[in-house]
Scaffold this active site. Structure first.
Site, PDB file in Angstrom:
ATOM      1  N   LYS A  44      -9.364 -28.618  -5.429  1.00  0.00           N
ATOM      2  CA  LYS A  44     -10.405 -27.783  -6.040  1.00  0.00           C
ATOM      3  C   LYS A  44     -11.753 -28.048  -5.356  1.00  0.00           C
ATOM      4  O   LYS A  44     -12.133 -29.215  -5.166  1.00  0.00           O
ATOM      5  CB  LYS A  44     -10.487 -28.117  -7.531  1.00  0.00           C
ATOM      6  CG  LYS A  44     -11.417 -27.226  -8.291  1.00  0.00           C
ATOM      7  CD  LYS A  44     -11.466 -27.611  -9.758  1.00  0.00           C
ATOM      8  CE  LYS A  44     -12.639 -26.900 -10.423  1.00  0.00           C
ATOM      9  NZ  LYS A  44     -12.982 -27.478 -11.698  1.00  0.00           N
ATOM     10  N   PRO A  68      -4.072  -7.919   6.610  1.00  0.00           N
ATOM     11  CA  PRO A  68      -3.325  -6.846   7.282  1.00  0.00           C
ATOM     12  C   PRO A  68      -3.405  -5.562   6.450  1.00  0.00           C
ATOM     13  O   PRO A  68      -3.497  -5.626   5.222  1.00  0.00           O
ATOM     14  CB  PRO A  68      -1.880  -7.377   7.303  1.00  0.00           C
ATOM     15  CG  PRO A  68      -1.821  -8.405   6.222  1.00  0.00           C
ATOM     16  CD  PRO A  68      -3.200  -8.986   6.113  1.00  0.00           C
ATOM     17  N   ILE A  89      -1.431  -2.919   4.892  1.00  0.00           N
ATOM     18  CA  ILE A  89      -0.002  -2.815   4.588  1.00  0.00           C
ATOM     19  C   ILE A  89       0.526  -1.418   4.898  1.00  0.00           C
ATOM     20  O   ILE A  89       1.529  -1.256   5.604  1.00  0.00           O
ATOM     21  CB  ILE A  89       0.255  -3.199   3.111  1.00  0.00           C
ATOM     22  CG1 ILE A  89      -0.156  -4.659   2.904  1.00  0.00           C
ATOM     23  CG2 ILE A  89       1.723  -2.976   2.743  1.00  0.00           C
ATOM     24  CD1 ILE A  89      -0.209  -5.098   1.469  1.00  0.00           C
ATOM     25  N   VAL A  90      -0.176  -0.407   4.389  1.00  0.00           N
ATOM     26  CA  VAL A  90       0.358   0.951   4.551  1.00  0.00           C
ATOM     27  C   VAL A  90       0.342   1.369   6.031  1.00  0.00           C
ATOM     28  O   VAL A  90       1.280   2.029   6.502  1.00  0.00           O
ATOM     29  CB  VAL A  90      -0.383   1.954   3.630  1.00  0.00           C
ATOM     30  CG1 VAL A  90      -1.773   2.306   4.145  1.00  0.00           C
ATOM     31  CG2 VAL A  90       0.441   3.202   3.443  1.00  0.00           C
ATOM     32  N   PHE A 128      -3.265   6.111  -0.671  1.00  0.00           N
ATOM     33  CA  PHE A 128      -4.317   6.539  -1.595  1.00  0.00           C
ATOM     34  C   PHE A 128      -5.667   6.362  -0.917  1.00  0.00           C
ATOM     35  O   PHE A 128      -5.825   5.489  -0.071  1.00  0.00           O
ATOM     36  CB  PHE A 128      -4.270   5.705  -2.890  1.00  0.00           C
ATOM     37  CG  PHE A 128      -3.300   6.250  -3.899  1.00  0.00           C
ATOM     38  CD1 PHE A 128      -1.939   6.172  -3.682  1.00  0.00           C
ATOM     39  CD2 PHE A 128      -3.768   6.868  -5.055  1.00  0.00           C
ATOM     40  CE1 PHE A 128      -1.042   6.708  -4.595  1.00  0.00           C
ATOM     41  CE2 PHE A 128      -2.878   7.397  -5.985  1.00  0.00           C
ATOM     42  CZ  PHE A 128      -1.511   7.318  -5.753  1.00  0.00           C
ATOM     43  N   LYS A 130      -4.217   6.205   9.702  1.00  0.00           N
ATOM     44  CA  LYS A 130      -3.185   5.254   9.294  1.00  0.00           C
ATOM     45  C   LYS A 130      -1.773   5.786   9.554  1.00  0.00           C
ATOM     46  O   LYS A 130      -0.799   5.108   9.261  1.00  0.00           O
ATOM     47  CB  LYS A 130      -3.343   4.902   7.810  1.00  0.00           C
ATOM     48  CG  LYS A 130      -4.669   4.212   7.485  1.00  0.00           C
ATOM     49  CD  LYS A 130      -4.611   3.519   6.125  1.00  0.00           C
ATOM     50  CE  LYS A 130      -5.976   2.945   5.748  1.00  0.00           C
ATOM     51  NZ  LYS A 130      -5.869   1.875   4.756  1.00  0.00           N
ATOM     52  N   ASN A 133      -9.765  -7.996  -7.497  1.00  0.00           N
ATOM     53  CA  ASN A 133     -10.520  -6.804  -7.909  1.00  0.00           C
ATOM     54  C   ASN A 133      -9.984  -6.304  -9.243  1.00  0.00           C
ATOM     55  O   ASN A 133      -9.055  -6.863  -9.806  1.00  0.00           O
ATOM     56  CB  ASN A 133     -10.447  -5.724  -6.825  1.00  0.00           C
ATOM     57  CG  ASN A 133      -9.022  -5.295  -6.573  1.00  0.00           C
ATOM     58  OD1 ASN A 133      -8.342  -4.793  -7.451  1.00  0.00           O
ATOM     59  ND2 ASN A 133      -8.534  -5.517  -5.350  1.00  0.00           N
TER      60      ASN A 133
HETATM   61  O1  C5P Z   1      -8.553   1.669   3.905  1.00  0.00           O
HETATM   62  P1  C5P Z   1      -8.458   1.851   2.419  1.00  0.00           P
HETATM   63  O2  C5P Z   1      -8.394   0.544   1.681  1.00  0.00           O
HETATM   64  O3  C5P Z   1      -9.475   2.786   1.847  1.00  0.00           O
HETATM   65  O4  C5P Z   1      -7.042   2.582   2.237  1.00  0.00           O
HETATM   66  C1  C5P Z   1      -6.461   2.776   0.996  1.00  0.00           C
HETATM   67  C2  C5P Z   1      -4.983   2.926   1.153  1.00  0.00           C
HETATM   68  O5  C5P Z   1      -4.473   1.920   2.034  1.00  0.00           O
HETATM   69  C3  C5P Z   1      -4.242   2.714  -0.139  1.00  0.00           C
HETATM   70  O6  C5P Z   1      -3.047   3.466  -0.059  1.00  0.00           O
HETATM   71  C4  C5P Z   1      -3.947   1.218  -0.120  1.00  0.00           C
HETATM   72  O7  C5P Z   1      -2.853   0.872  -0.929  1.00  0.00           O
HETATM   73  C5  C5P Z   1      -3.670   0.997   1.339  1.00  0.00           C
HETATM   74  N1  C5P Z   1      -4.036  -0.341   1.850  1.00  0.00           N
HETATM   75  C6  C5P Z   1      -3.046  -1.199   2.260  1.00  0.00           C
HETATM   76  N2  C5P Z   1      -3.376  -2.439   2.789  1.00  0.00           N
HETATM   77  C7  C5P Z   1      -4.663  -2.800   2.919  1.00  0.00           C
HETATM   78  C8  C5P Z   1      -5.679  -1.929   2.488  1.00  0.00           C
HETATM   79  C9  C5P Z   1      -5.332  -0.704   1.964  1.00  0.00           C
HETATM   80  O8  C5P Z   1      -1.863  -0.892   2.150  1.00  0.00           O
HETATM   81  N3  C5P Z   1      -4.963  -3.984   3.425  1.00  0.00           N
END
Ligand code: C5P
Length: 396
Positions: free
Chosen positions: A289, A305, A307-308, A323, A341, A210
């Protein structure tokens, strides 16, 4: 282990038997990320050669005050300015006495006077010399001037005495040196920040990603360092210079980012998830490829997964900040995301306004925590980052 990333440590070595440990100290400082230059007194050179410390530090060792050639290279004033900290180990009784008197009769004492950098001493001497009132008075004078002292430790001495006077272990001194840089409202706190996009491989040459620039995460890292935090960025691929004094760990995929973050958790007080993590990744990564073929292809994707959320539900959960980029009902969605979360704070921004957010240098956000919120008006990301860090310091 303390972090000394990109810190310029000027190591002064004076003439005691503990000087042999300076070689290990150079290594310990470098392992913590410091750049090291060495000044040796004449006495020190009786115990260890400049060549040894030159080889280890990777820089010429400075020994003379009145040396035309040395002054042409890096003179004493430049050395004094170069230093982010002056660390003297070992510091002998004689050196301590000369420092307390403000003398400038060799290169080391001259640089000590000429530098504005913080100073730390690791005394090493016979236990009776350490206990002597003259030494005690000199140490007091230096402490009153803001000089930090590490050690000495007690134990068997080279001279056969037992008592306080042995130089602290190099690892302990190097960790103590980290304390010289921790002032500010997040002094000594360990912060891990995720930043940038992730790249999810399709085959050896293609990926899904992205447009995240990483600017907000990098600005947060700089603001955290400025507030005294020991800061690590876990960064997806971006085109940004590493913020000063920040450890940057580069990752590609969401899974790598998660692995890296989990490894850092035992040493993390505050976690800020600023990365634009890909929600999905290709179900399989092709070894070769992928060839052009049919007019239409279908790509199967699987969830990455979160992460947060993983960090927030971990048994070693740090204070966790996320965020939320939303296009409508921004605050309601953000508050819901914070609860879902398990976050302690969330930074919401309205991405319907294309002039701020993702790739721009500016942003405007509302920061929410369980029983409050604060809007931060539109400003550059550096200013926004400082204010977010200030709110984190108040609430964590
Ligand atoms: O669920 P969403 O993507 O809107 O949540 C955004 C927040 O979750 C941000 O803090 C982003 O860094 C974190 N995030 C994450 N792992 C993911 C998706 C989002 O840590 N797979």
């Amino acid at each position: 282990m303390a972090h000394l990333f990109n810190r310029n440590i000027l190591l002064g070595v004076s003439g005691g038997i503990a000087a042999y440990k300076s070689a290990e100290l150079v290594r310990a400082l470098q392992e913590r990320g410091a750049k090291v230059r060495v000044i040796m007194t004449h006495g020190a050179q009786e115990f260890i050669t400049p060549l040894t410390l030159q080889a280890l530090s990777g820089n010429p060792v400075h020994t003379e005050l009145l040396d035309e050639r040395a002054e042409l290279g890096m003179g004493h004033i430049e050395l004094a300015r170069w230093a982010d900290a002056l660390l003297i180990a070992p510091a002998t009784a004689d050196l301590i006495s000369r420092l307390s008197a403000g003398r400038a009769d060799d290169l080391l004492t001259t640089v000590a006077l000429a530098t504005a950098a913080p100073m730390m001493l690791a005394p090493a001497m016979n236990q009776q010399m350490w206990k002597d009132q003259a030494t005690a008075a000199n140490i007091n004078t230096l402490v009153e001037r803001g000089v930090k002292i590490v050690g000495p430790e007690a134990g068997l001495q080279a001279c056969g005495d037992i008592g306080p006077g042995r130089m602290e272990a190099p690892e302990v001194i190097a960790d103590a040196a980290g304390g010289l840089f921790t002032s500010g409202e997040l002094a000594g706190k360990r912060i891990v920040i995720t930043a940038g996009p992730t790249r999810e491989a399709l085959d050896p040459v293609r990926y899904i990603s992205n447009n995240s620039s990483g600017k907000m995460g990098y600005a947060l890292a700089q603001a955290a360092v400025d507030a005294g935090a020991i800061t690590t960025l876990v960064s997806g691929p971006v085109n940004l210079a590493a913020p000063e004094h920040t450890q940057v760990l580069n990752v590609q995929s969401a899974e790598e980012m998660l692995d890296q973050c989990l490894q850092l958790l035992p040493d993390c007080d505050i976690f800020i998830a600023c990365a634009a993590v890909a929600d999905y990744r290709p179900a399989t990564v092709q070894n070769q490829k992928i060839k052009k073929g049919p007019e239409e292809v279908t790509l199967q994707m699987v969830r990455n997964p979160d992460i947060v959320a993983t960090v927030a539900s971990h048994e070693q959960k740090p204070y966790t900040v996320g965020f939320a980029a939303e296009t409508n009902d921004v605050l309601a969605y953000a508050r819901d995301k914070m609860q879902r979360k398990g976050l302690d704070m969330i930074v919401a921004n309205d991405v319907a306004d294309q002039s701020i957010g993702f790739n721009s240098d500016e942003n405007a956000v509302t920061v929410l925590w369980p029983d409050g919120e604060q809007t931060i008006e539109r400003a550059n990301k550096t200013t926004i980052a400082r204010q977010i860090v200030h709110l984190i310091a108040q609430h964590s």
